[in-house]
Every structure is written in structure tokens, then in C-alpha cells.
Design a protein around this motif. Structure first.
Motif, mmCIF file in Angstrom:
data_model
loop_
_atom_site.group_PDB
_atom_site.id
_atom_site.type_symbol
_atom_site.label_atom_id
_atom_site.label_comp_id
_atom_site.label_asym_id
_atom_site.label_seq_id
_atom_site.Cartn_x
_atom_site.Cartn_y
_atom_site.Cartn_z
ATOM 1 N N PRO A 1 38.233 37.726 45.035
ATOM 2 C CA PRO A 1 38.089 38.318 43.693
ATOM 3 C C PRO A 1 36.852 39.198 43.627
ATOM 4 O O PRO A 1 35.855 38.956 44.303
ATOM 5 C CB PRO A 1 37.941 37.079 42.787
ATOM 6 N N LYS A 2 36.913 40.215 42.793
ATOM 7 C CA LYS A 2 35.787 41.125 42.625
ATOM 8 C C LYS A 2 35.031 40.763 41.347
ATOM 9 O O LYS A 2 35.650 40.485 40.316
ATOM 10 C CB LYS A 2 36.279 42.566 42.562
ATOM 11 N N PRO A 3 33.702 40.778 41.409
ATOM 12 C CA PRO A 3 32.909 40.415 40.230
ATOM 13 C C PRO A 3 33.279 41.213 38.988
ATOM 14 O O PRO A 3 33.321 40.666 37.876
ATOM 15 C CB PRO A 3 31.472 40.690 40.682
ATOM 16 N N ARG A 4 33.550 42.509 39.165
ATOM 17 C CA ARG A 4 33.872 43.347 38.000
ATOM 18 C C ARG A 4 35.157 42.880 37.302
ATOM 19 O O ARG A 4 35.316 43.091 36.094
ATOM 20 C CB ARG A 4 34.029 44.803 38.427
ATOM 21 N N GLU A 5 36.055 42.268 38.051
ATOM 22 C CA GLU A 5 37.288 41.785 37.438
ATOM 23 C C GLU A 5 36.990 40.703 36.402
ATOM 24 O O GLU A 5 37.675 40.606 35.382
ATOM 25 C CB GLU A 5 38.220 41.233 38.511
ATOM 26 N N PHE A 6 35.973 39.890 36.673
ATOM 27 C CA PHE A 6 35.659 38.783 35.776
ATOM 28 C C PHE A 6 34.909 39.245 34.539
ATOM 29 O O PHE A 6 35.184 38.756 33.438
ATOM 30 C CB PHE A 6 34.852 37.720 36.528
ATOM 31 N N ILE A 7 33.995 40.174 34.681
ATOM 32 C CA ILE A 7 33.253 40.616 33.502
ATOM 33 C C ILE A 7 34.039 41.640 32.690
ATOM 34 O O ILE A 7 33.562 42.095 31.648
ATOM 35 C CB ILE A 7 31.882 41.197 33.905
ATOM 36 N N SER A 8 35.247 41.987 33.149
ATOM 37 C CA SER A 8 36.087 42.947 32.425
ATOM 38 C C SER A 8 37.313 42.305 31.806
ATOM 39 O O SER A 8 38.007 42.943 31.002
ATOM 40 C CB SER A 8 36.526 44.082 33.368
ATOM 41 N N ASP A 9 37.615 41.064 32.153
ATOM 42 C CA ASP A 9 38.848 40.404 31.711
ATOM 43 C C ASP A 9 38.501 39.079 31.039
ATOM 44 O O ASP A 9 37.987 38.161 31.678
ATOM 45 C CB ASP A 9 39.751 40.170 32.923
ATOM 46 N N ALA A 10 38.787 38.979 29.754
ATOM 47 C CA ALA A 10 38.458 37.764 28.997
ATOM 48 C C ALA A 10 39.199 36.547 29.527
ATOM 49 O O ALA A 10 38.718 35.415 29.392
ATOM 50 C CB ALA A 10 38.776 37.972 27.521
ATOM 51 N N ASP A 11 40.371 36.736 30.155
ATOM 52 C CA ASP A 11 41.123 35.606 30.702
ATOM 53 C C ASP A 11 40.459 35.039 31.957
ATOM 54 O O ASP A 11 40.721 33.892 32.336
ATOM 55 C CB ASP A 11 42.556 36.042 31.038
ATOM 56 N N LYS A 12 39.625 35.803 32.628
ATOM 57 C CA LYS A 12 38.913 35.343 33.818
ATOM 58 C C LYS A 12 37.441 35.033 33.529
ATOM 59 O O LYS A 12 36.838 34.205 34.207
ATOM 60 C CB LYS A 12 38.993 36.406 34.919
ATOM 61 N N ASP A 13 36.896 35.717 32.554
ATOM 62 C CA ASP A 13 35.472 35.583 32.222
ATOM 63 C C ASP A 13 35.280 34.380 31.298
ATOM 64 O O ASP A 13 35.118 34.515 30.085
ATOM 65 C CB ASP A 13 34.998 36.874 31.556
#
Length: 292
Positions: A105-117
Motif C-alpha cells: 500500500p502507498k501512504p498517499r492512499e491512506f491519507i486520501s481515502d476515508a475508508d482506509k484512513d
């Protein structure tokens, strides 16, 4: 009666006399001729033999070169008779089932997606420790707080912008150092698009947090501010002189403090994404291990 007359030329002559044949010389010459004939016959036989040998050798070379173009010692992976009855094939290399890990997983994916963040969004998580250090410049944390009401801690104008774009929470912290004070604010939004829109519509200002050991600063104007956005977060800074005097000019400590607060907020948001990405990757590896 004489028998010597009328008997033909040379009859009754002695060797060495004029007109008498040298029978010894004639015999020697005849022997030489017979020797030359024998040499010619033998020489011809040798040449014929060499010619036949050359033809046979050429035929063998041509036969070898027409058998697949293989060099000496190259068997082409086969051995045995011309029909290949005893031919063998080299054993194939062992094969293994290909194993691939899922993409990390890429860090940006988590800080951009409320379902992952899903990590806690609190002042303790975003502003840990007692200091802020940026490129060797150290500041002391003097206060920190968080609000679900994004209108608290900002001007009415900025509060309206944050509310319009769905701000979910606002965190603030104040740091002091080198005769300056800077308040860092981080706002969380439902989506990256909301955060981008709020940053684009930004109006002043984040308000300085002067609680705790923080000095009264930016009460008379002359403060430095920044605003920026990454993922579903917009972040702001406001900095000024710790003694409350207005700041002006270029390259001042207050201006540097505002920039350092901006860099610190960005680094903390990215670290939030990295921590969640690392945890997700560890979970994927553990799941793969348990299923194998």
C-alpha cells in the motif's frame, strides 16, 4: 672360298672397329629406358592414390558439415546412432510455483481515502512529543488542542470555508523558539477533493493558540501565515514574535517559524499515511503466511 663377302654389313667385325655396333652401350641404354618407364608407372600410381584420398577426405568433411552445422564436440544434446535410437535429452531444470506478494500500500492512499484512513485524529497523534525540530531548528511545544467544530480556532471567514467543504475536525498546537511563536493547524475533510477546494478558497486566518505556556503573540498584527494541502488534509500556520511585536521584512525568524510549522504539519500527515500503510502491509503478509 671366302665366307666374308656378300654376307651383309658388319658381319664378322670385331668390337671397337668402325662400322661395328657397340652392343654393351645399346644394352645399357635399353635398361635406362625400362627404368624410366617403371618410375612413371610408380609415380602415376602414387598420384592416383593421393587424388583418391583427397576426394574421400573432402567427401567426409562435406558429410560432417551437412549434418546440422555442429562443431567438433557439439552433440546437440543427443548421442547414439544415426537414427537416434540411443539419443538422450538433458534433464529439465526444476520448476517452482511462482510466489508473488501483493503490492504494498502507498501512504498517499491512506491519507486520501476515508475508508482506509482510520487512525485516531487527535492532537496527541499529530503533535507527539514536547518539541518540533525542522532542519536542526528546535521549537518547544507549549499547547495543543483538538476540536470537532472546525469553526473554533479560526476566524469567522475561514470557519465558513471549512464548514462549507465538510471539515470534520481541526487540531492546533503552538511551538516557541528563537524568540518566535507559531501555531500549526491541521483540518481533516471527507475527501481529497474537499480539502483541495477548502485550500483554494482559503481566507485568513488560523487563530494563534495562546493557552498553556504559550506567549501572547499576533495580537497586534504583523504575523506570518501559510496554507497548504495534501491528501484529505488542509493545514495552516500563523507565526509572530514571542514578545507580541509586529513582524515585517524578509528572512525574519517569525517568517522561518511559519515555514517550519508548515513543513512539520506536512511531515506529520505523511507519517500518518506511512504508519497505516506499514501496518496494512504487515497484515497482508501475515494473511498470506497463514493461508499458505
Amino acid at each position: 672360298m671366302s665366307f666374308g663377302q656378300g654376307a651383309g654389313p658388319g658381319w664378322g667385325q670385331q668390337p671397337g672397329q668402325q662400322g661395328t655396333p657397340d652392343w654393351g652401350a645399346l644394352a645399357a641404354e635399353a635398361e635406362k629406358k625400362r627404368g624410366r618407364k617403371r618410375l612413371l608407372v610408380v609415380g602415376g600410381s602414387v598420384l592416383a592414390t593421393l587424388a583418391v584420398g583427397t576426394v574421400v577426405a573432402l567427401a567426409i568433411v562435406q558429410q560432417d558439415s551437412g549434418s546440422g552445422g555442429q562443431a567438433a564436440g557439439d552433440t546437440g544434446g543427443q548421442s547414439g546412432g544415426p537414427d537416434g535410437e540411443a539419443s538422450t535429452t538433458p534433464a529439465a531444470d526444476p520448476t517452482f510455483e511462482e510466489t508473488t506478494l501483493p503490492p504494498l500500500p502507498k501512504p498517499r492512499e491512506f491519507i486520501s481515502d476515508a475508508d482506509k484512513d482510520l487512525a485516531p485524529f487527535t492532537a496527541e497523534e499529530l503533535y507527539p512529543g514536547d518539541t518540533m525540530t525542522v532542519e536542526g531548528r528546535e521549537y518547544t511545544k507549549t499547547a495543543a488542542e483538538g476540536f470537532e467544530d472546525c469553526t473554533a480556532g479560526v476566524t469567522d471567514e475561514l470557519g465558513a470555508v471549512l464548514t462549507e467543504h465538510g471539515c470534520a475536525a481541526l487540531l492546533r498546537a503552538t511551538f516557541t523558539g528563537d524568540g518566535t511563536a507559531v501555531t500549526v493547524g491541521i483540518a481533516q475533510f471527507p475527501t481529497e477533493e474537499d480539502a483541495q477546494a477548502a485550500s483554494a478558497a482559503y481566507v485568513r486566518n488560523l487563530l494563534p493558540l495562546t493557552a498553556g505556556d504559550s506567549p501572547e503573540f499576533c495580537q497586534r498584527g504583523g504575523c506570518r501565515t501559510t496554507t497548504n494541502q495534501v491528501g484529505r488534509y488542509t493545514y495552516f500556520t500563523i507565526a509572530g514574535n514571542a514578545d507580541g511585536t509586529p513582524d515585517s521584512g524578509d528572512g525574519t525568524p517569525a517568517q522561518q517559524a511559519a515555514r517550519d510549522g508548515n513543513d512539520h504539519a506536512f511531515a506529520r500527515i505523511i507519517q500518518r499515511g506511512e504508519a497505516q500503510a506499514s501496518a496494512s502491509a504487515s497484515a497482508l503478509v501475515e494473511e498470506r503466511r497463514n493461508s499458505s
